[in-house]
Design a protein around this motif. Structure first.
Motif, PDB file in Angstrom:
ATOM      1  N   UNK A 198      24.913  15.309   9.428  1.00  0.00           N
ATOM      2  CA  UNK A 198      23.811  16.239   9.638  1.00  0.00           C
ATOM      3  C   UNK A 198      22.549  15.888   8.879  1.00  0.00           C
ATOM      4  N   UNK A 199      22.419  14.633   8.434  1.00  0.00           N
ATOM      5  CA  UNK A 199      21.234  14.214   7.687  1.00  0.00           C
ATOM      6  C   UNK A 199      20.159  13.623   8.593  1.00  0.00           C
ATOM      7  N   UNK A 200      20.574  13.153   9.770  1.00  0.00           N
ATOM      8  CA  UNK A 200      19.681  12.478  10.709  1.00  0.00           C
ATOM      9  C   UNK A 200      19.983  12.981  12.119  1.00  0.00           C
ATOM     10  N   UNK A 201      18.941  13.093  12.922  1.00  0.00           N
ATOM     11  CA  UNK A 201      19.148  13.378  14.342  1.00  0.00           C
ATOM     12  C   UNK A 201      18.746  12.151  15.140  1.00  0.00           C
ATOM     13  N   UNK A 225      16.582  18.908   8.297  1.00  0.00           N
ATOM     14  CA  UNK A 225      16.208  19.665   7.096  1.00  0.00           C
ATOM     15  C   UNK A 225      17.095  19.251   5.920  1.00  0.00           C
ATOM     16  N   UNK A 226      18.377  19.052   6.195  1.00  0.00           N
ATOM     17  CA  UNK A 226      19.295  18.600   5.147  1.00  0.00           C
ATOM     18  C   UNK A 226      18.915  17.197   4.674  1.00  0.00           C
ATOM     19  N   UNK A 227      18.560  16.324   5.605  1.00  0.00           N
ATOM     20  CA  UNK A 227      18.118  14.975   5.254  1.00  0.00           C
ATOM     21  C   UNK A 227      16.841  14.983   4.436  1.00  0.00           C
ATOM     22  N   UNK A 228      15.908  15.889   4.801  1.00  0.00           N
ATOM     23  CA  UNK A 228      14.664  16.017   4.021  1.00  0.00           C
ATOM     24  C   UNK A 228      14.969  16.404   2.582  1.00  0.00           C
TER      25      UNK A 228
END
Length: 147
Positions: free
Chosen positions: A92-95, A112-115
């Protein structure tokens, strides 16, 4: 016996995470984000795409095409980059976005988690670049000392 809500269960589990404990699941996440390619991909997704050797990947995080990531990350194989991006997407860090063009355009963007992890990874990358001379000097000193 009082019942616990799902939110209370999550809060209790979160409080119980301790990476110093061998069975803690957060260790798996630490293993993932400590990987050099993960660190570099997350740092690169903040690039403006005009990265030059020795320059910082400045600018705000923005989507990058697979080919842009591949060019930025000198030395990464296609297989390793694909595996890294898939694992980051799974966590869930990148789409990943596919645009039906000819040829197909695939872009990757921080979630958002990746940010929330992006600046830390840029910091680690920057620290490594800024302190490499010190580390090399320390290695040389260590390697030449008497046993």
């Amino acid at each position: 016996m009082a019942t616990t809500t799902a939110e209370q269960k999550r809060a209790r589990a979160k409080a119980e995470y301790d990476a110093f404990v061998a069975q803690c699941p957060s260790r798996q996440l630490l293993d993932r984000i400590a990987d050099k390619w993960v660190t570099l991909v997350l740092a690169a997704l903040g690039s403006d795409g005009s990265h030059r050797f020795g320059a910082d990947c400045g600018g705000d995080p923005r989507p990058l095409r697979y080919s842009e990531l591949s060019r930025l990350l000198a030395g990464v194989s296609q297989k390793m980059l694909t595996q890294t991006l898939r694992s980051l997407e799974r966590d869930g860090l990148v789409t990943r976005a596919v645009t039906p063009t000819v040829p197909v355009t695939v872009t990757y963007e921080l979630t958002a988690l990746g940010h929330s992890l992006h600046q830390t990874m840029r910091g680690v990358k920057g620290w490594a670049e800024a302190h490499m001379d010190d580390v090399l000097a320390n290695r040389a000193t260590y390697d030449t000392r008497p046993a």
